[in-house]
Scaffold this active site. Sequence first.
Site, PDB file in Angstrom:
ATOM      1  CD  GLN A 113     -11.020 -39.433  64.184  1.00  0.00           C
ATOM      2  OE1 GLN A 113     -11.901 -39.294  65.010  1.00  0.00           O
ATOM      3  NE2 GLN A 113     -10.827 -38.580  63.200  1.00  0.00           N
ATOM      4  CE  LYS A 116     -14.106 -39.297  60.954  1.00  0.00           C
ATOM      5  NZ  LYS A 116     -14.446 -38.225  61.922  1.00  0.00           N
ATOM      6  CE  LYS A 128     -13.393 -37.842  68.532  1.00  0.00           C
ATOM      7  NZ  LYS A 128     -13.535 -37.352  67.150  1.00  0.00           N
ATOM      8  CG  ASP A 168     -15.570 -34.629  68.683  1.00  0.00           C
ATOM      9  OD1 ASP A 168     -15.426 -35.019  67.519  1.00  0.00           O
ATOM     10  OD2 ASP A 168     -16.595 -34.914  69.349  1.00  0.00           O
ATOM     11  CG  ASN A 243     -15.941 -26.455  64.089  1.00  0.00           C
ATOM     12  OD1 ASN A 243     -15.740 -27.435  63.378  1.00  0.00           O
ATOM     13  ND2 ASN A 243     -15.251 -25.339  63.942  1.00  0.00           N
TER      14      ASN A 243
HETATM   15  P1  NDP Z   1     -19.669 -28.398  68.840  1.00  0.00           P
HETATM   16  O1  NDP Z   1     -19.508 -28.604  70.291  1.00  0.00           O
HETATM   17  O2  NDP Z   1     -19.040 -27.213  68.194  1.00  0.00           O
HETATM   18  O3  NDP Z   1     -21.213 -28.382  68.447  1.00  0.00           O
HETATM   19  C1  NDP Z   1     -22.051 -29.459  68.754  1.00  0.00           C
HETATM   20  C2  NDP Z   1     -23.464 -29.114  68.337  1.00  0.00           C
HETATM   21  O4  NDP Z   1     -24.269 -30.272  68.473  1.00  0.00           O
HETATM   22  C3  NDP Z   1     -24.089 -28.053  69.226  1.00  0.00           C
HETATM   23  O5  NDP Z   1     -25.045 -27.344  68.486  1.00  0.00           O
HETATM   24  C4  NDP Z   1     -24.759 -28.892  70.302  1.00  0.00           C
HETATM   25  O6  NDP Z   1     -25.838 -28.248  70.949  1.00  0.00           O
HETATM   26  C5  NDP Z   1     -25.229 -30.080  69.509  1.00  0.00           C
HETATM   27  N1  NDP Z   1     -25.247 -31.273  70.366  1.00  0.00           N
HETATM   28  C6  NDP Z   1     -24.180 -31.849  70.993  1.00  0.00           C
HETATM   29  N2  NDP Z   1     -24.551 -32.887  71.720  1.00  0.00           N
HETATM   30  C7  NDP Z   1     -25.883 -32.978  71.584  1.00  0.00           C
HETATM   31  C8  NDP Z   1     -26.843 -33.860  72.097  1.00  0.00           C
HETATM   32  N3  NDP Z   1     -26.518 -34.875  72.924  1.00  0.00           N
HETATM   33  N4  NDP Z   1     -28.134 -33.663  71.718  1.00  0.00           N
HETATM   34  C9  NDP Z   1     -28.444 -32.652  70.864  1.00  0.00           C
HETATM   35  N5  NDP Z   1     -27.581 -31.778  70.350  1.00  0.00           N
HETATM   36  C10 NDP Z   1     -26.317 -31.943  70.703  1.00  0.00           C
HETATM   37  O7  NDP Z   1     -19.136 -29.749  68.159  1.00  0.00           O
HETATM   38  P2  NDP Z   1     -18.709 -30.015  66.648  1.00  0.00           P
HETATM   39  O8  NDP Z   1     -19.502 -29.188  65.718  1.00  0.00           O
HETATM   40  O9  NDP Z   1     -17.227 -29.962  66.581  1.00  0.00           O
HETATM   41  O10 NDP Z   1     -19.103 -31.559  66.479  1.00  0.00           O
HETATM   42  C11 NDP Z   1     -20.368 -31.970  65.974  1.00  0.00           C
HETATM   43  C12 NDP Z   1     -20.276 -33.395  65.453  1.00  0.00           C
HETATM   44  O11 NDP Z   1     -19.313 -33.459  64.409  1.00  0.00           O
HETATM   45  C13 NDP Z   1     -19.828 -34.443  66.470  1.00  0.00           C
HETATM   46  O12 NDP Z   1     -20.440 -35.672  66.153  1.00  0.00           O
HETATM   47  C14 NDP Z   1     -18.331 -34.574  66.194  1.00  0.00           C
HETATM   48  O13 NDP Z   1     -17.820 -35.821  66.624  1.00  0.00           O
HETATM   49  C15 NDP Z   1     -18.323 -34.443  64.681  1.00  0.00           C
HETATM   50  N6  NDP Z   1     -17.080 -34.056  64.041  1.00  0.00           N
HETATM   51  C16 NDP Z   1     -16.408 -32.924  64.419  1.00  0.00           C
HETATM   52  C17 NDP Z   1     -15.259 -32.551  63.773  1.00  0.00           C
HETATM   53  C18 NDP Z   1     -14.546 -31.285  64.102  1.00  0.00           C
HETATM   54  O14 NDP Z   1     -13.562 -30.974  63.401  1.00  0.00           O
HETATM   55  N7  NDP Z   1     -14.966 -30.504  65.067  1.00  0.00           N
HETATM   56  C19 NDP Z   1     -14.682 -33.387  62.705  1.00  0.00           C
HETATM   57  C20 NDP Z   1     -15.498 -34.506  62.323  1.00  0.00           C
HETATM   58  C21 NDP Z   1     -16.643 -34.818  62.989  1.00  0.00           C
HETATM   59  P3  NDP Z   1     -25.587 -27.384  72.268  1.00  0.00           P
HETATM   60  O15 NDP Z   1     -24.907 -26.139  71.810  1.00  0.00           O
HETATM   61  O16 NDP Z   1     -26.942 -27.175  72.812  1.00  0.00           O
HETATM   62  O17 NDP Z   1     -24.723 -28.233  73.152  1.00  0.00           O
HETATM   63  O1  2IT Z   2     -14.145 -36.631  64.418  1.00  0.00           O
HETATM   64  C1  2IT Z   2     -13.161 -36.031  63.941  1.00  0.00           C
HETATM   65  O2  2IT Z   2     -12.655 -36.378  62.872  1.00  0.00           O
HETATM   66  C2  2IT Z   2     -12.633 -34.879  64.686  1.00  0.00           C
HETATM   67  N1  2IT Z   2     -13.180 -34.522  65.716  1.00  0.00           N
HETATM   68  C3  2IT Z   2     -11.415 -34.169  64.186  1.00  0.00           C
HETATM   69  C4  2IT Z   2     -10.178 -34.906  64.578  1.00  0.00           C
HETATM   70  C5  2IT Z   2      -8.872 -34.204  64.270  1.00  0.00           C
HETATM   71  O3  2IT Z   2      -7.862 -34.750  64.701  1.00  0.00           O
HETATM   72  O4  2IT Z   2      -8.859 -33.165  63.613  1.00  0.00           O
END
Ligand code: NDP
Ligand code: 2IT
Length: 447
Positions: A113, A116, A128, A168, A243
Site C-alpha cells: 500500500q 501504490k 492495512k 477489502d 467488489n
Molecule cells: P470481496 O470480498 O468483495 O471479493 C473477493 C472475491 O475473491 C470473492 O469472489 C471471493 O470468493 C474471492 N476470494 C477471496 N478469497 C479467496 C480465496 N482465498 N480463494 C479463492 N477465492 C477467494 O473483495 P474485493 O473484491 O474487495 O477484493 C479482491 C482483491 O482485490 C483482494 O486482493 C483485495 O486486496 C484487492 N483490492 C481491493 C480493493 C477494493 O477497493 N475493494 C482495492 C484494491 C485491491 P468468495 O465469495 O467465495 O469468498
Molecule cells: O488494497 C487496496 O488498495 C484497498 N483495499 C483499498 C484501500 C482504500 O483505502 O481505499
Amino acid sequence: MNVSARIDAVYAQVLRRNPGETEFHQAVGEVLHTLAPVLRAHPDYVDTRIVERLCEPERQIIFRVPWVDDRGEVHVNRGFRVEFSSALGPYKGGLRFHPSVNLGIVKFLGFEQIFKNALTGLAIGGGKGGADFDPKGRSTGEVMRFCQSFMTELYRHLGEHTDVPAGDIGVGSREIGYLFGQYKRVTNRYEAGVLTGKGVSWGGSHARTEATGYGTVYFVQEMLTARGLHLDGRRVVVSGSGNVALYAIEKIHALGGHVVACSDSSGYLVDERGIDVTLLKEIKEVRRERISAYAEARPTASFSARGSVFDVPCDIALPCATQNELDEQSAIALVKNSVVAVAEGANMPCTPAAINVLREAGVLFGPGKAANAGGVATSALEMRQNASRHQWTFQQTETQLADVMRNIHAQCRATAEAYDAPENYVLGANATGFLRAAEAMDAQGLV
Ligand code: NDP
Ligand code: 2IT
C-alpha cells in the site's frame, strides 16, 4: 558494501525479523528485487537506510475482538492494524475480514500500500488491517456486532488526519456503515473522513464502489493503446466475483470487451454469451450465494468446482480475487492460449514465477500497485470531498479516476524507460512509488 549486497542484507534481515510471514517476505522480495538500479542512482538513500526503514512498519497493533453470535455463544477473534508509513499522508488502506488473515498477510498488504498510494500522487500514507473473522454464513446482526467490537478497540488509533481505513475482502459498504456508526458513537464526532467507502447518502463518494474494477480496466486500456492494440471484441477472463471483479466485468463490457468467465472460492463459471453482471451482482451482493447459483439460473453457463478459471482461453486475464491465485502453471496455460495482457485487480495475485513466465513471453503485465490503485485513489478523493463538506457527481469523480489511472500508467512507463526497461511496469510502479516515499522521508529526517 555495494548496492546489491546491501539489498541482500536488508532482505536477510526482513526474513530473520519476521519469521513465518511468507506473504510479507514475497512482497518485500519483489520490491527489493527491482530497486538496485534506483539505489545506484541515489546512494544517499542507501546511507540513510530508507529501504530498511520502509520494511519496518511505523506501528503494529494487534487486539482481541470478542463478540456474541445469534445463539449466545461467545467468539474471540484477532484484529490487526499495521500502520506502515506516514511519509506522504495519514495511514491509508483497507480492512480485510477473512479466516486466512494473520500478521504476515496484513503486513504484505500494508507494505504494498505504501508504494501504490505514493503512485497515485495523492497525499496518503500506507497501512492495512483486518481480522481472522469469517463473515460467510453469519447473519447481519452477527456481522454488526463483530464490527462494533472491532471498532471499540480500533477507534483510538484512527482519525481523519491519522489513519483512515476502507474496505477489502469481506468488508464492503455494509461493514463500513457499522464501523462508522460505532466510531461516531464512541468518539461523539461525525468525522466523515475517518473511513472511506461510505454510503453516498452519508459522506461517501460516488464511484468509490466501482473505482477499483473500473480503474483496472482503464489501466489495461492504456497498456493496450501504448502497443497499438485495443479492447474492443477481446475475450476476457476475470477471477473472483466480489467488489473488484464485478466492476471490472461491468467496465470491460461497457468498453466493448467480452467477459466469458469468473470465479469465487467454490469454483469458476463459463458463460460464452458473456457474464450477466446484473445477475451476478444479485447472486453475490444481495443474496450472498455461491456462483453455482448463476449457472443454475442461466442455461448458457456452466459451473466447475475443479481446475482454474485461467484455463479458459482468453486475450486478457484479470486476477481480481486474492493473493497467489495465478501460479506458474496458470501463467503457462495463459501463454499457450496467446494471452495478450494480464492486470492485477487483486493484491499480489500472481506468483513471482507466474510473472516471470508472462514477462518472458512478452505479455503486457500490469502489477497491482498500479492496476488496482483506482480504489484507494478514489478513497483519497472521498477524503477530499469530506474535508470540504462537498460531494461531486458520479461523472466528475469518474473523470478524476480516469485521469489518475492515465497518469499512473504514464509514470510507470516513463520510469521504466528511464531505467532502460521499457514496458516493465513492475519496475516502473515500484521505482516511482519508492522515489516519492523516499524523497518525503529524506526531507522529514530520521523518524
Ligand atoms: P470481496 O470480498 O468483495 O471479493 C473477493 C472475491 O475473491 C470473492 O469472489 C471471493 O470468493 C474471492 N476470494 C477471496 N478469497 C479467496 C480465496 N482465498 N480463494 C479463492 N477465492 C477467494 O473483495 P474485493 O473484491 O474487495 O477484493 C479482491 C482483491 O482485490 C483482494 O486482493 C483485495 O486486496 C484487492 N483490492 C481491493 C480493493 C477494493 O477497493 N475493494 C482495492 C484494491 C485491491 P468468495 O465469495 O467465495 O469468498
Ligand atoms: O488494497 C487496496 O488498495 C484497498 N483495499 C483499498 C484501500 C482504500 O483505502 O481505499
